[in-house]
Design a protein around this motif. Structure first.
Motif, PDB file in Angstrom:
ATOM      1  N   ASN A 249      -0.215   9.352   1.675  1.00 32.59           N
ATOM      2  CA  ASN A 249      -0.710   9.325   3.045  1.00 32.59           C
ATOM      3  C   ASN A 249      -1.685  10.462   3.299  1.00 32.59           C
ATOM      4  OD1 ASN A 249      -0.711   8.268   5.753  1.00 32.59           O
ATOM      5  ND2 ASN A 249       0.597   9.982   6.351  1.00 32.59           N
ATOM      6  N   ARG A 250      -1.347  11.674   2.852  1.00 29.84           N
ATOM      7  CA  ARG A 250      -2.240  12.823   3.031  1.00 29.84           C
ATOM      8  C   ARG A 250      -3.546  12.628   2.260  1.00 29.84           C
ATOM      9  NH1 ARG A 250      -0.486  17.747   4.944  1.00 29.84           N
ATOM     10  NH2 ARG A 250       1.626  17.770   5.776  1.00 29.84           N
ATOM     11  N   ALA A 251      -3.435  12.057   1.068  1.00 29.81           N
ATOM     12  CA  ALA A 251      -4.641  11.828   0.265  1.00 29.81           C
ATOM     13  C   ALA A 251      -5.579  10.855   0.971  1.00 29.81           C
ATOM     14  CB  ALA A 251      -4.255  11.290  -1.108  1.00 29.81           C
ATOM     15  N   VAL A 252      -5.028   9.801   1.554  1.00 30.20           N
ATOM     16  CA  VAL A 252      -5.844   8.818   2.271  1.00 30.20           C
ATOM     17  C   VAL A 252      -6.522   9.456   3.474  1.00 30.20           C
ATOM     18  CG1 VAL A 252      -5.719   6.726   3.688  1.00 30.20           C
ATOM     19  CG2 VAL A 252      -4.536   6.809   1.489  1.00 30.20           C
ATOM     20  N   ILE A 253      -5.769  10.247   4.239  1.00 31.90           N
ATOM     21  CA  ILE A 253      -6.332  10.912   5.422  1.00 31.90           C
ATOM     22  C   ILE A 253      -7.468  11.839   5.020  1.00 31.90           C
ATOM     23  CG2 ILE A 253      -5.830  12.620   7.221  1.00 31.90           C
ATOM     24  CD1 ILE A 253      -2.987  11.324   7.359  1.00 31.90           C
ATOM     25  N   ALA A 569      -6.075  -0.100 -10.703  1.00 32.38           N
ATOM     26  CA  ALA A 569      -4.959  -0.322  -9.781  1.00 32.38           C
ATOM     27  C   ALA A 569      -5.149  -1.614  -9.001  1.00 32.38           C
ATOM     28  CB  ALA A 569      -4.828   0.865  -8.824  1.00 32.38           C
ATOM     29  N   VAL A 570      -6.361  -1.835  -8.492  1.00 31.38           N
ATOM     30  CA  VAL A 570      -6.629  -3.061  -7.740  1.00 31.38           C
ATOM     31  C   VAL A 570      -6.422  -4.282  -8.634  1.00 31.38           C
ATOM     32  CG1 VAL A 570      -8.385  -4.401  -6.524  1.00 31.38           C
ATOM     33  CG2 VAL A 570      -8.215  -1.948  -6.128  1.00 31.38           C
ATOM     34  N   GLY A 571      -6.872  -4.197  -9.878  1.00 35.56           N
ATOM     35  CA  GLY A 571      -6.714  -5.319 -10.790  1.00 35.56           C
ATOM     36  C   GLY A 571      -5.260  -5.709 -10.992  1.00 35.56           C
ATOM     37  N   TRP A 572      -4.396  -4.716 -11.181  1.00 36.75           N
ATOM     38  CA  TRP A 572      -2.975  -5.017 -11.361  1.00 36.75           C
ATOM     39  C   TRP A 572      -2.351  -5.517 -10.070  1.00 36.75           C
ATOM     40  CZ3 TRP A 572      -1.276  -6.143 -15.814  1.00 36.75           C
ATOM     41  CH2 TRP A 572      -1.795  -5.535 -16.966  1.00 36.75           C
ATOM     42  N   VAL A 622      -6.420   1.390  -1.697  1.00 42.94           N
ATOM     43  CA  VAL A 622      -5.413   1.336  -0.642  1.00 42.94           C
ATOM     44  C   VAL A 622      -5.751   0.254   0.376  1.00 42.94           C
ATOM     45  CG1 VAL A 622      -4.344   2.629   1.247  1.00 42.94           C
ATOM     46  CG2 VAL A 622      -4.783   3.754  -0.945  1.00 42.94           C
ATOM     47  N   VAL A 623      -6.973   0.298   0.893  1.00 45.65           N
ATOM     48  CA  VAL A 623      -7.364  -0.601   1.984  1.00 45.65           C
ATOM     49  C   VAL A 623      -7.474  -2.049   1.520  1.00 45.65           C
ATOM     50  CG1 VAL A 623      -9.217  -1.148   3.606  1.00 45.65           C
ATOM     51  CG2 VAL A 623      -8.521   1.226   3.278  1.00 45.65           C
ATOM     52  N   CYS A 624      -8.039  -2.267   0.351  1.00 43.57           N
ATOM     53  CA  CYS A 624      -8.248  -3.639  -0.125  1.00 43.57           C
ATOM     54  C   CYS A 624      -7.234  -4.052  -1.183  1.00 43.57           C
ATOM     55  CB  CYS A 624      -9.660  -3.782  -0.685  1.00 43.57           C
ATOM     56  SG  CYS A 624     -10.935  -3.417   0.519  1.00 43.57           S
ATOM     57  N   GLY A 625      -6.635  -3.056  -1.861  1.00 47.15           N
ATOM     58  CA  GLY A 625      -5.630  -3.385  -2.860  1.00 47.15           C
ATOM     59  C   GLY A 625      -4.313  -3.775  -2.232  1.00 47.15           C
ATOM     60  N   PHE A 626      -3.756  -2.922  -1.380  1.00 48.23           N
ATOM     61  CA  PHE A 626      -2.459  -3.197  -0.772  1.00 48.23           C
ATOM     62  C   PHE A 626      -2.510  -4.384   0.194  1.00 48.23           C
ATOM     63  CE2 PHE A 626      -1.287   1.537  -1.365  1.00 48.23           C
ATOM     64  CZ  PHE A 626      -0.800   1.275  -2.632  1.00 48.23           C
ATOM     65  N   ASP A 644       7.349  -0.248  -4.238  1.00 48.66           N
ATOM     66  CA  ASP A 644       8.660   0.013  -3.628  1.00 48.66           C
ATOM     67  C   ASP A 644       8.674   1.247  -2.750  1.00 48.66           C
ATOM     68  OD1 ASP A 644       9.635  -2.213  -4.892  1.00 48.66           O
ATOM     69  OD2 ASP A 644      10.473  -1.131  -6.601  1.00 48.66           O
ATOM     70  N   GLU A 645       7.915   2.290  -3.111  1.00 48.36           N
ATOM     71  CA  GLU A 645       7.997   3.547  -2.365  1.00 48.36           C
ATOM     72  C   GLU A 645       7.305   3.491  -1.002  1.00 48.36           C
ATOM     73  OE1 GLU A 645       5.313   6.885  -3.666  1.00 48.36           O
ATOM     74  OE2 GLU A 645       5.019   5.556  -5.371  1.00 48.36           O
ATOM     75  N   ILE A 646       6.500   2.472  -0.747  1.00 46.92           N
ATOM     76  CA  ILE A 646       5.788   2.356   0.526  1.00 46.92           C
ATOM     77  C   ILE A 646       6.525   1.372   1.430  1.00 46.92           C
ATOM     78  CG2 ILE A 646       3.644   1.635   1.643  1.00 46.92           C
ATOM     79  CD1 ILE A 646       2.147   2.532  -0.825  1.00 46.92           C
ATOM     80  N   SER A 647       6.942   1.852   2.599  1.00 48.39           N
ATOM     81  CA  SER A 647       7.656   0.988   3.537  1.00 48.39           C
ATOM     82  C   SER A 647       6.718   0.269   4.497  1.00 48.39           C
ATOM     83  CB  SER A 647       8.674   1.809   4.334  1.00 48.39           C
ATOM     84  OG  SER A 647       8.033   2.865   5.047  1.00 48.39           O
ATOM     85  N   GLU A 648       5.556   0.874   4.768  1.00 40.21           N
ATOM     86  CA  GLU A 648       4.620   0.246   5.708  1.00 40.21           C
ATOM     87  C   GLU A 648       3.215   0.790   5.496  1.00 40.21           C
ATOM     88  OE1 GLU A 648       3.830  -0.116  10.556  1.00 40.21           O
ATOM     89  OE2 GLU A 648       5.793   0.516   9.795  1.00 40.21           O
ATOM     90  N   LEU A 649       2.243  -0.088   5.638  1.00 39.65           N
ATOM     91  CA  LEU A 649       0.828   0.288   5.626  1.00 39.65           C
ATOM     92  C   LEU A 649       0.233  -0.141   6.953  1.00 39.65           C
ATOM     93  CD1 LEU A 649      -1.823   1.200   4.160  1.00 39.65           C
ATOM     94  CD2 LEU A 649      -2.063  -1.181   3.415  1.00 39.65           C
ATOM     95  N   SER A 650      -0.428   0.787   7.640  1.00 34.53           N
ATOM     96  CA  SER A 650      -1.049   0.500   8.933  1.00 34.53           C
ATOM     97  C   SER A 650      -2.544   0.755   8.856  1.00 34.53           C
ATOM     98  CB  SER A 650      -0.428   1.377  10.026  1.00 34.53           C
ATOM     99  OG  SER A 650      -1.121   1.223  11.251  1.00 34.53           O
ATOM    100  N   LEU A 651      -3.329  -0.225   9.271  1.00 32.43           N
ATOM    101  CA  LEU A 651      -4.783  -0.093   9.336  1.00 32.43           C
ATOM    102  C   LEU A 651      -5.223  -0.414  10.753  1.00 32.43           C
ATOM    103  CD1 LEU A 651      -4.055  -1.555   6.363  1.00 32.43           C
ATOM    104  CD2 LEU A 651      -6.497  -1.277   6.084  1.00 32.43           C
TER     105      LEU A 651
END
Length: 721
Positions: A249-253, A569-572, A622-626, A644-651
């Protein structure tokens, strides 16, 4: 030592980074400055000719540090909410802080504010010193002194060497509040503050007007607040947050903050914007960080036609379904900006329009028709890469640029930009270049593109780079498509070359060789063939997609550029392998330098600093992969997947056809909210969600719809609100 703030938008440490290159840059689309550095840069101000062209170093009058008589504890903090960096020193008798910001709204202003606050009950005067090595001189600009203006010092001058022979040299005027050597808090005051301004403009009148404006904002008590409101407005329309993975989350911000810093303010997008360079505005002087040039980092998105299972892909189908997320400026940085802020995306495209004459010159000089965009460009658009081979052979830049234009059209349906804004001229010029660049092979009955360097820069002078040919094919197909939308007749050779352009494919091994003669297992520098699936969106089976990932993952240089692992990452993720994707995405963390989340080009800290290219690739993962977002001709598709470690993604602020949306992806459900207001999103069209199961859900302003997590698409409804 880094201190993790409770607020993920604030990066704090009790000491600066050991390498000063990783101090945070402050920028606003016009001015760029790395904290405490004695020089800053101004957008569009370059010095030097050809390969020596670089951002001109401008002396920074605010490069000062606070020094105190007694020892104290230090805190260094970057608040990405507000774009303010603060250095604070606390002693038993006083708390001293200096805050810096490149004004978000009034982009000609750089500001330092110093605050002294008494600690305890003593009443003695307290003095601190401002240490500065500033001198009003530059190796790139012949500065002269002008009369002081309203208490401010004033210098002006021109760069020394034009970018092209006989060209003009940019002018620059700077007026600033002179620094005091010391600041004293009187005995009768518990706190006091001082503000220092630097105003920069290309003209005497402009610099004085900006300085006047800064002084007026100070008098009104609105200098800092107006800056903070500007950042607040930007964040309201572009926010990505990850729950359950704090480091991610910090990396994305951090990535979003630095990328937004490189762009102009929403309400004041200039008529001329000089693009985004790999290291941003704060870097790019002589012999550093790609000299501040713009190149393929800006864009990346579409693709080409291939032979899969020995049967040709439908050319028309692929062009209609092509995913259009664009490379450096055009490929890596642009896509995330376009998805949230079409107004800023258009400003980036305008840079390519501004440099059309230079691109025409490049093509003519190489003996071809149309336009050939530079591998590295500054103001004129002519090639300024210090090494000729890149400008001559890394011609996939042309296709990368077109992918950016295609993405913009699919997101906005803004045909006026292509009709009246010269966007069409860019597309036609690139198509003409490709048709003049190919050669016909009577033996293979296909067109070839020979003597190129692919994105994998370990190889050069190769024939039929699969990526280069793919973006060339897409450029041609998009040119035909755009001509049809504009009711124009496309030259028949555009479609003919596209349909007969060779794309290397091994039917036995079911994978794409990087180029003719590539030996499987040979090391490559960075993401290349894997870009065919994303962002190009080249139709291929899951088997071929997997084979490409498995063929090139082990042989890609582990110390290569930062954006590479994001694409793996996006490919997988496309194959439904979230945990495998995470292993690649986490490799990107090696490029993030503590404590202020400044990226380096390579994981060992070397290469370009504040590497926006790597940040752009990471954000796309993150934005297009998840979410599985893919922008296609008639719809925005989605296919969410979360590790598994991500409970929610908000855009918040996703823009599509004049609408703004909030997307929330959870383990078992997906929510979409259509905003009532859609500022800076363009002409609004009514939308609906069509799920894979066949369910159709209208989207209405101000309402949220929630449904089980599955794939689907957002497309235009056939009636108005």
């Amino acid at each position: 030592m880094t201190s993790e703030s409770v607020d993920p938008y604030i990066f704090t440490s009790d000491s600066p980074p050991s390498d000063p290159r990783f101090l945070p840059p402050l920028a606003n689309g016009l001015l760029g400055w790395r904290i405490f550095q004695d020089v800053m840069h101004v957008g569009g101000v370059y010095n030097g000719q050809g390969g020596d062209c670089h951002r001109a170093n401008v002396p920074c009058p605010l490069a000062a540090t606070v020094r105190m008589q007694e020892e104290g504890g230090h805190t260094y903090s970057l608040n990405t909410h507000t774009g303010v960096f603060t250095h604070a020193v606390h002693t038993a008798s006083v708390s001293a802080s200096q805050s810096f910001y490149a004004h978000r709204v009034h982009s000609n202003l750089l500001v330092m504010e110093v605050l002294l606050a008494r600690q305890g009950t003593h009443e003695e005067p307290v003095t601190v010193w401002l240490d500065s090595s500033f001198t009003p001189q530059s190796d790139d600009i012949a500065f002269r002194t002008a009369p002081d203006y309203r208490g401010g010092r004033h210098i002006y001058g021109q760069t020394l060497v034009p970018e092209v022979p006989g060209g003009s040299c940019p002018s620059l005027h700077m007026i600033w509040t002179p620094l005091l050597t010391s600041l004293t808090l009187p005995p009768d005051q518990s706190r006091s503050s001082w503000t220092f301004l630097a105003a920069v403009s290309e003209s005497d009148e402009g610099a004085k007007s900006c300085f006047d404006q800064g002084l007026q904002l100070m008098a009104d008590g609105d200098l800092g607040p107006s800056h903070c409101r500007g950042w607040e407005e930007l964040w309201l329309g572009c926010q990505v947050e990850v729950s359950g993975a704090e480091r991610l989350n910090r990396a994305v911000i951090g990535c979003l903050f630095y990328l937004l810093s490189a762009l102009p303010f929403l309400g004041q997008v200039p008529s001329q914007f000089w693009g985004v360079s790999p290291g941003g505005l704060s870097n790019g002087g002589r012999k550093e960080d790609y000299l501040g040039h713009a190149f393929w980092d800006q864009v990346r998105h579409t693709g080409s036609v291939s032979v899969i299972n020995e049967s040709p892909v439908s050319f028309g189908l692929w062009c209609m379904c092509v995913c259009v997320f664009v490379c450096f400026q055009d490929t890596w940085m642009y896509p995330t900006i376009a998805l949230f802020y079409p107004t800023l995306a258009r400003a980036i495209l305008q840079y390519r329009v501004q440099t059309l004459e230079g691109a025409k010159y490049n093509a003519m000089r190489q003996g071809y028709k149309g336009v050939k965009f530079s591998w590295e460009s500054a103001m004129s658009g002519r090639e300024v890469c210090p090494e000729d081979i890149y400008g001559q052979q890394e011609i996939h830049i042309n296709g990368d640029v077109i992918q950016a234009f295609q993405l913009y059209l699919y997101l906005t349906q803004d045909l006026e930009f292509f009709k009246k804004g010269r966007g069409g001229e860019v597309v036609w010029g690139v198509a003409d270049f490709w048709t003049s660049r190919v050669t016909w092979s009577s033996e293979e009955q296909s067109y070839h593109i020979k003597g190129v360097m692919p994105p994998d820069e370990y190889h050069y002078d190769v024939d039929n780079s699969v990526y280069t040919n793919a973006v060339a094919m897409n450029s041609l197909l998009f040119a035909v498509e755009l001509a049809e939308q504009m009711h124009l007749s496309a030259p028949p050779e555009w479609k003919e070359v596209a349909e007969k352009l060779k794309l290397p494919f091994d039917p036995q091994l079911q994978y794409h060789p990087e180029f003719d003669g590539y030996k499987k297992g040979t090391q490559v520098k960075q993401a290349d063939v894997v870009l065919l699936g994303y962002p190009l969106g080249l139709p291929m089976s899951a088997e071929v997609r997997r084979n490409d990932l498995e063929a090139y993952g082990p042989v890609t240089n582990p110390n290569g550029p930062a954006m590479t692992w994001s694409m793996f990452a996006v490919g997988w993720m496309e194959l439904g392998k979230a945990e495998e994707a995470q292993t690649f995405l986490k490799r990107c963390f090696e490029n993030i330098q503590a404590p202020f989340h400044v990226w380096s080009e390579s994981s060992d800290g070397s290469g370009c600093v504040n590497f926006l290219t790597g940040m752009g690739g990471f954000l796309q993962a993150v934005v297009c992969g998840f979410t599985g977002f893919r922008v296609k001709r008639m719809c925005l598709t989605f296919d969410p997947i979360l590790p598994d470690e991500i409970s929610e993604l908000s855009l918040k602020g996703v823009s599509y056809l004049g609408n703004k949306m909030t997307w929330q992806v959870k383990e078992k459900e997906l929510s979409v909210t259509l905003w009532e207001q859609a500022k800076d999103a363009g002409k609004r069209c009514p939308l609906k969600v069509v799920l894979r199961s066949g369910r159709v859900i209208p989207l209405c302003p101000g309402q949220t719809v929630t449904f089980p997590r599955e794939s689907g698409e957002v497309r235009q409804r056939d009636f108005e609100f």
